[in-house]
Design an enzyme around this catalytic site. Structure first.
Site: not given
Length: 768
Positions: A442, A526, A610, A653, A706
């Site tokens: 990605i 994050r 994206d 994306h 993730h």
């Protein structure tokens, strides 16, 4: 007396202390007890900040090591058996649900994670089983943290997610058939037990969040409020007084649930997002019910306009009296940075326009004092605020005549590719020469410690621009070599020079300012540092061309240029609140259009723009506002991408594949290839591509980035098999869910090896 309140405070700490502690625990660098001690230190520090600011109603249980919804999942024992059967320590079980666990013979993926309403915060989705039961955990977290604050000399108002929202925001587990809202009767006794425990601990009031009230609710969900709040009503002397909180929208369309909640102590509404609902809400209140007025923005960083906020609160006071009105943040302050005091490099002119969480704590107290004791008691605050408002409105930073002139020259033709997809694809197929089931990633590759160190040295001036450029080129060469070894089909340069997918662009666009410490939690540990749009946006120079061109020069396969789309740049920044977002999106689109054309001219013939925030920006309710948003959002994307030749392949994306209700807009983007998150979503969501006869190409993610766990080749093969039930082989791309920035190289290489291996199996199968 009008009291001040905050609905929630940021968790990470002034220096991202919680992030560092969690990641140290995951890396076995600190113990469980050290992690828990750091959490306690942060909670007490944050309560004292609010106490020192004079806030009357300070929240507790707004802290979470990973996610507040995940806290409720564990607290109510709504834990799928695949996690509970391993008898992990509670904190490890908690993290296993949030981020997966692959250690000591235990291999479980994380639960699904989705956006919290229309914010950039991600919550862990409650996942229920047929035959689901609930049980209150020993030493429930809200009670423990209330007592912890009490021992520190601070009486708080605990925050819990309400039962209807907890169920409505969840889903049935794979292979299960129940409707989550049907579990209400089983869940309510556990809520009652929790609230009774809080009352016994000394809690006078509890904030119970029911944010789903801003949605268009299904009849079953709407009907659930009556039994829920009859059981948890103010007539139940065993539980504290409840303030039901809503945010991110208006609740006028759900007024038919109001009789069920009129016996509660209070109601909170978001009067930043929807101030026009005030009079209607007041008309629906019970005769003694308190109204919490959310007039300090919990979602953006601009100073509150005191004059405007005071006018709203005084309107409420005139109809209800001072004893029935609270001054509050519109939502939790989870969505804004910790403190403006950490920002030493912002221009003073601009810094004067902002208020972060610590400053917003003062704002609610100033407004409450102004309407309680009179404006004269806070005259200095009001005069300084008015001066800031005037300075911002008249600043040359906000207006650029050249940008406005260019916007006026945009034509409809600028939003359209030269030919439809079949014609374009025929040229792309010949030009790019890709196999069936093409593989790619990605965009980002792991951001190693060395990358961060070198970037920090360059930022501080410890190394020269040439030294830093040579370092980045070496990283790009290494990334290309790794992709060659993995035998991927379309390469990326890996983005070693980029800090964040929006911040990086914000730092290179006029009209933005950026911060050094304004971190905001996105999910788990994050954090992101959103840039701030302060004025009209334009691109003074190319932003990505140098690195992409270099990557293409050392690559034997097609190199994909990576850009962040206009809607995501808008949504993942702190946008202006003085100009409509459609205007800001068009300005961003024009800047990106220049970049796309420069990439193509530099020999980059696959360009990914994206737009993971497109879904996030969707208005929460169906109707004209949603269609208006989709119209200008789609046009912004097309304006940024439509100028290229037919032979140049445009990708986009999306992080989440829940777009059945606006699929027409996804199709209208006219991207040649879409990549979407799908590894934790039900693959049945892909059937929309069948029902809508979608002809373009699609890359549903085959594994979850993730989580640190590595999927096997067989697992990926099974995912592809499942996708081929809904997609044609010739339109399927094979890729991860999202970028690999947060992952380590060992797990990244292992996962991509399995991904390529699975794709080659299908390539061989369909070649025969």
């Amino acid at each position: 007396m009008v009291q001040s309140s905050i609905l929630g405070f940021p968790r990470m700490g002034v220096n991202r202390d919680l992030k560092k502690a969690c990641e140290s625990y995951w890396a076995a660098k600190i113990s469980r007890d050290e992690l828990l001690a750091e959490g306690k230190r942060l909670r007490i520090e944050h309560w004292k900040i609010q106490q020192d600011a004079g806030v009357d109603l300070i929240p507790s249980n707004d802290f979470a090591y990973y996610d507040h919804v995940l806290d409720h999942i564990q607290m109510f024992n709504a834990i799928p058996e695949r996690y509970s059967k391993h008898s992990l320590d509670p904190i490890d079980e908690y993290f296993a649900m949030g981020r997966g666990h692959q250690k000591d013979g235990i291999d479980v993926p994380s639960l699904e994670m989705v956006k919290w309403f229309d914010s950039n915060y991600h919550y862990v989705k409650p996942t229920f089983q047929d035959g689901q039961t609930f049980k209150l955990a020993a030493d429930p977290k809200p009670i423990c943290e209330f007592q912890e604050a009490k021992e520190a000399g601070i009486v708080t108002r605990p925050v819990v997610l309400g039962p209807v929202s907890f169920l409505a925001l969840g889903k049935a587990d794979r292979g299960q058939s129940l409707d989550p809202i049907s579990l209400l009767d089983k869940l309510l006794p556990v809520y009652e037990e929790l609230l009774e425990g809080l009352k016994n601990a000394g809690a006078e009031t509890v904030q119970i969040d029911e944010p789903v009230l801003v949605f268009d609710l299904q009849p079953k969900v709407k009907a659930a409020f009556k039994p829920a709040y009859e059981k948890l009503s103010g007539t139940n002397s065993k539980i504290p007084k409840l303030v039901l909180a809503t945010y991110f929208g208006d609740i006028v369309h759900n007024f038919d649930v109001m009789p069920a909640v009129q016996s509660l102590y209070g109601l909170h509404v978001d009067l930043v997002r929807h101030p026009e609902q005030l009079d209607s809400v007041i008309g629906q209140l019970g005769s003694q019910q308190v109204l919490s007025c959310g007039v300090v923005d919990g979602r953006n960083i601009w100073k509150t306009n005191f004059k405007h906020a005071i006018e709203i609160v005084e309107t409420a006071i005139q109809k209800l009296g001072k004893d029935r009105v609270l001054v509050a943040t519109s939502s939790s302050l989870l969505h804004v940075p910790h403190t403006l005091d950490s920002e030493k490099k912002l221009p003073e002119e601009v810094k004067d326009w902002f208020a972060f969480a610590v400053q917003k704590a003062t704002e609610v107290t100033v407004i409450a004092k102004a309407v309680t004791e009179g404006p004269a008691t806070v005259r200095d605050h009001l005069e300084a605020n008015a001066k800031s408002m005037r300075a911002r409105a008249s600043s040359s930073r906000t207006n650029d005549p050249k940008v406005k002139e260019r916007q006026q020259q945009v034509t409809e033709d600028m939003h359209n590719r030269r030919n439809p997809f079949p014609t374009r694809y025929a040229q792309q197929k010949q030009h790019l020469n890709l196999p069936m089931f093409p593989t790619t990633t990605i965009g980002s590759f792991p951001q190693t410690k060395e990358i961060r160190v070198q970037r920090n040295k360059f930022t501080k001036g410890d190394i020269s621009a040439d030294e830093y450029a040579r370092f980045i080129e070496k990283e790009i060469e290494d990334n290309v070599k790794i992709q060659e070894e993995l035998d991927l089909d379309v390469f990326v340069h890996g983005e070693p020079e980029r800090n964040d997918m929006v911040q990086y662009f914000g730092e290179r666009l006029d009209g933005y300012v950026f911060t050094t410490h304004a971190w905001v939690q996105s999910y788990g540990s994050r954090c992101v540092r959103p840039p701030i749009i302060v004025g009209d946006v334009s691109r003074p120079a190319p932003m990505t061309v140098k690195e992409s061109k270099y990557a293409a020069s050392v690559s034997k396969k097609p190199m994909k240029g990576m850009l962040t789309g206009p809607i995501t740049c808008l949504r993942w920044s702190f946008p202006r609140d003085d100009v409509h977002q459609s205007v800001q999106a068009q300005q961003l689109a024009l800047a990106l259009r220049d970049e796309v054309l420069d990439l193509e001219a530099a020999g980059i013939y696959v360009i990914q723009v994206d737009e993971p925030a497109l879904r996030e920006g969707l208005p929460l309710r169906a109707g004209t506002e949603r269609e208006k948003y989709l119209s200008w959002a789609v046009k912004s994307f097309r304006l940024s991408t439509a100028g290229v030749a037919d032979s140049t392949q445009v990708h986009s994306h999306f992080c989440y594949s829940e777009f059945q209700d606006f699929f027409h807009a996804i199709a209208a983007l006219d991207a040649d290839v879409l990549s979407i998150e799908n590894s934790k979503s039900d693959a049945k969501l892909l059937k929309v591509f069948v029902s809508e006869a979608y002809e373009r190409h699609i890359g549903p993610g085959v594994y979850d980035i993730h989580s640190p766990r590595v999927p096997s080749q067989q697992e990926i093969r099974e995912r592809i098999d499942e996708m081929l039930r809904y997609l044609r082989p010739e339109q399927l791309w094979v890729n991860p869910d999202c970028g690999l920035k947060t992952r380590g190289w060992t797990e990244t290489k292992a996962a991509l090896t399995n991904l390529v291996g699975a794709a080659k199996e299908f390539r061989a199968k369909y070649a025969n």
